[in-house]
Design an enzyme around this catalytic site. Structure first.
Site, PDB file in Angstrom:
ATOM      1  N   GLU A  41      39.171  42.407  66.281  1.00 35.75           N
ATOM      2  CA  GLU A  41      37.712  42.448  66.131  1.00 35.75           C
ATOM      3  C   GLU A  41      37.050  42.087  67.458  1.00 35.75           C
ATOM      4  O   GLU A  41      37.367  41.052  68.052  1.00 35.75           O
ATOM      5  CB  GLU A  41      37.270  41.467  65.032  1.00 35.75           C
ATOM      6  CG  GLU A  41      35.774  41.266  64.924  1.00 35.75           C
ATOM      7  CD  GLU A  41      35.005  42.564  64.729  1.00 35.75           C
ATOM      8  OE1 GLU A  41      34.042  42.783  65.489  1.00 35.75           O
ATOM      9  OE2 GLU A  41      35.370  43.353  63.828  1.00 35.75           O
ATOM     10  N   GLY A  46      34.016  39.895  60.101  1.00 36.63           N
ATOM     11  CA  GLY A  46      33.566  40.416  58.822  1.00 36.63           C
ATOM     12  C   GLY A  46      32.727  41.668  58.943  1.00 36.63           C
ATOM     13  O   GLY A  46      32.303  42.230  57.934  1.00 36.63           O
ATOM     14  N   GLY A  47      32.462  42.090  60.180  1.00 36.53           N
ATOM     15  CA  GLY A  47      31.705  43.320  60.386  1.00 36.53           C
ATOM     16  C   GLY A  47      30.204  43.095  60.437  1.00 36.53           C
ATOM     17  O   GLY A  47      29.706  41.968  60.426  1.00 36.53           O
ATOM     18  N   CYS A  49      27.826  43.913  58.209  1.00 36.75           N
ATOM     19  CA  CYS A  49      27.102  43.575  56.980  1.00 36.75           C
ATOM     20  C   CYS A  49      26.732  42.095  56.894  1.00 36.75           C
ATOM     21  O   CYS A  49      25.559  41.764  56.696  1.00 36.75           O
ATOM     22  CB  CYS A  49      27.897  44.011  55.747  1.00 36.75           C
ATOM     23  SG  CYS A  49      27.117  43.525  54.187  1.00 36.75           S
ATOM     24  N   HIS A 446      14.637  43.609  25.179  1.00 39.29           N
ATOM     25  CA  HIS A 446      13.194  43.652  25.419  1.00 39.29           C
ATOM     26  C   HIS A 446      12.712  42.251  25.789  1.00 39.29           C
ATOM     27  O   HIS A 446      13.134  41.272  25.171  1.00 39.29           O
ATOM     28  CB  HIS A 446      12.467  44.118  24.145  1.00 39.29           C
ATOM     29  CG  HIS A 446      10.979  43.997  24.207  1.00 39.29           C
ATOM     30  ND1 HIS A 446      10.197  44.898  24.899  1.00 39.29           N
ATOM     31  CD2 HIS A 446      10.131  43.076  23.680  1.00 39.29           C
ATOM     32  CE1 HIS A 446       8.930  44.541  24.779  1.00 39.29           C
ATOM     33  NE2 HIS A 446       8.861  43.438  24.041  1.00 39.29           N
TER      34      HIS A 446
END
Length: 462
Positions: A41, A46-47, A49, A446
């Protein structure tokens, strides 16, 4: 290095270039299964994102939502004083989140047994990379199998003066500890629209400059029109069909944007005009990995590249630019490595834009159905017709469904509160291939937003 000055080579069963969503999950999976696995990396553990894109942007969008609600609290019976935004605290909150996510990722790498190597990788031959290590030195690594997960980066269009003006991408914008006086947003896609609304709610004057006929260019015209109305209601200026011809000045100080509409002056520029893959200059040709005409890695439906025992994952492989798609790329590779026959062909991919109101879409749009020659029945329901909105006063937007000749839902779009969650219900029905009547007759709680699907689908018969 060895005593003779040669770079030592270390071998792994599986070598993954990039720790983004698909790559990191694959690394953890393979390592837990006994493979000697390494991930190389360059910077973002973790990139993008958790570090610079999805989660950081949603953190700031939520801070902006809180400011917006506080300013309008009187409509709900709550009295507040003057509302101001502390951008330094907004930034600190985001950074705290990112730090926690990075720590979590480091723990997961340790627990899995996958080795994380920080450095800049470049292929020097098939299944072999040379890495300039972040802490100094150079190392060479090989793998029996190689997986490429290098992602994309924001495009800076070749507009005279734009690069010299040092414009921001989403990365720099999300690191601001100040409030831009007047923010220009070049591009009306998901990133541009989310950030435009957030910074307007923080207190900036915002102008969106979109070259196409309308913002949210991938959406149907009625969807784009509804988003446009909502943003203009918040005093965001939107110029469509706008050709920017030049930029003077420097972002963060004073800038002048020249276009076919004239010259507009402001303080900052955010460029949100698309992304391009991080495939240039990393030696893919030396690895036998071919690229398409736009620089994306050429893959088949199993995400195999043109090189033996080499796969590509996520955006660099031309997959849709969403974290959830990269994760599915991981699942395709994981299952096929185990002898499966999983494919990316025919995936039902959901889209969600985190403006307020939210946009959720899955399947075909009306425009796409028409271009493909698919006959559909269309029904629309104003969001104000859903009882839940009467309790929250969130009445902007609509639901729209497309149903094919066999009574199966082929597309759904919603602009409104909780659109992403309502969309997921429709997506589930589409995956189950059930006729729309089943969803129409379902008993939904609802008052919830999902309850609106009943009356929406009933309109197909009126």
């Amino acid at each position: 290095m060895t005593a003779g000055g040669c770079v030592q080579t270390e071998h792994f069963d599986d070598l993954i270039i990039g720790s983004g969503e698909g790559g990191k999950y694959l690394a953890w999976h393979l390592a837990r299964g006994g493979s000697r696995t390494a991930v190389i990396e360059r910077k973002l553990i973790g990139g993008s994102c958790p570090n610079t894109n999805c989660l950081p942007s949603k953190s700031e969008i939520w801070s902006a939502e809180v400011a917006h609600l506080a300013r309008h609290a009187g409509q709900y019976g709550t009295t507040t004083g003057t509302v101001s935004v502390d951008m330094a605290r907004v930034l600190a909150r985001k950074r705290e989140m990112v730090s926690g996510l990075v720590a979590m990722h480091l723990d997961l790498f340790r627990q899995s047994g996958a080795r994380l190597i920080m450095g800049d990788a470049r292929f020097v031959s098939p299944k072999t990379v040379e890495v300039a290590l972040n802490d100094g030195g150079v190392a060479t690594f090989t793998g029996d199998r190689v997986f490429i997960n290098v992602g994309t980066h924001a495009i800076i269009p070749a507009i005279p003066g734009l690069a010299a003006a040092a414009p921001m991408t989403n990365i720099e914008l999300l690191e601001l500890d100040r409030l831009p006086q007047h923010l220009f947003v070049l591009g009306g896609g998901y990133v541009g629209l989310e950030m435009a609304q957030a910074y307007r709610r923080f207190g900036s004057e915002v102008t969106i400059l979109e070259s196409g006929p309308h913002i949210a260019g991938r959406e149907d015209a009625d969807v784009a029109d509804e988003i446009t109305r909502s943003l203009r209601d918040e005093a965001i200026t939107i110029h469509s069909n706008c050709k920017v011809t030049g930029v003077d000045g420097r972002s963060g100080d004073n800038v002048a944007v020249q276009s076919d509409l004239g010259v507009i002056k402001g303080s900052d520029i955010l460029v949100a005009a698309g992304r391009t893959p991080n495939t240039n200059g990393i030696g893919l040709n030396l690895a036998g990995v071919e690229l398409d005409g736009r620089g994306y890695i050429t893959v088949n439906d199993r995400l195999e590249t043109t090189a033996p025992d080499t796969w590509a994952i996520g955006e660099c492989a031309g997959s849709e630019q969403f974290t959830h798609v990269s994760f599915d790329d991981f699942r395709i590779i994981r299952d096929n490595l185990a002898g499966g026959s999983r494919s990316k062909k025919g995936r039902l991919i959901p889209y969600c834009m985190f403006t307020d109101p939210q946009l959720g879409r899955v399947g075909l749009s009306e425009t796409e159905a028409k271009s493909l020659g698919i006959a559909v029945r269309v029904a629309k329901l104003p969001i104000a017709a859903v009882p839940r909105t009467r309790t929250t006063s969130e009445t902007k937007g609509f639901m729209k469904v497309l149903v094919g000749a066999d009574d199966r839902i082929v597309g759904f779009a919603m602009i409104g509160a909780d659109a992403g969650d309502v969309m997921a219900t429709v997506q589930t029905a589409m995956l189950a291939n059930i006729p729309y009547q089943v969803l129409r007759e379902a008993i939904f709680a609802h008052p919830t937003m999902t309850e609106g699907l009943g009356p929406l689908l009933s309109r197909l018969e009126s």
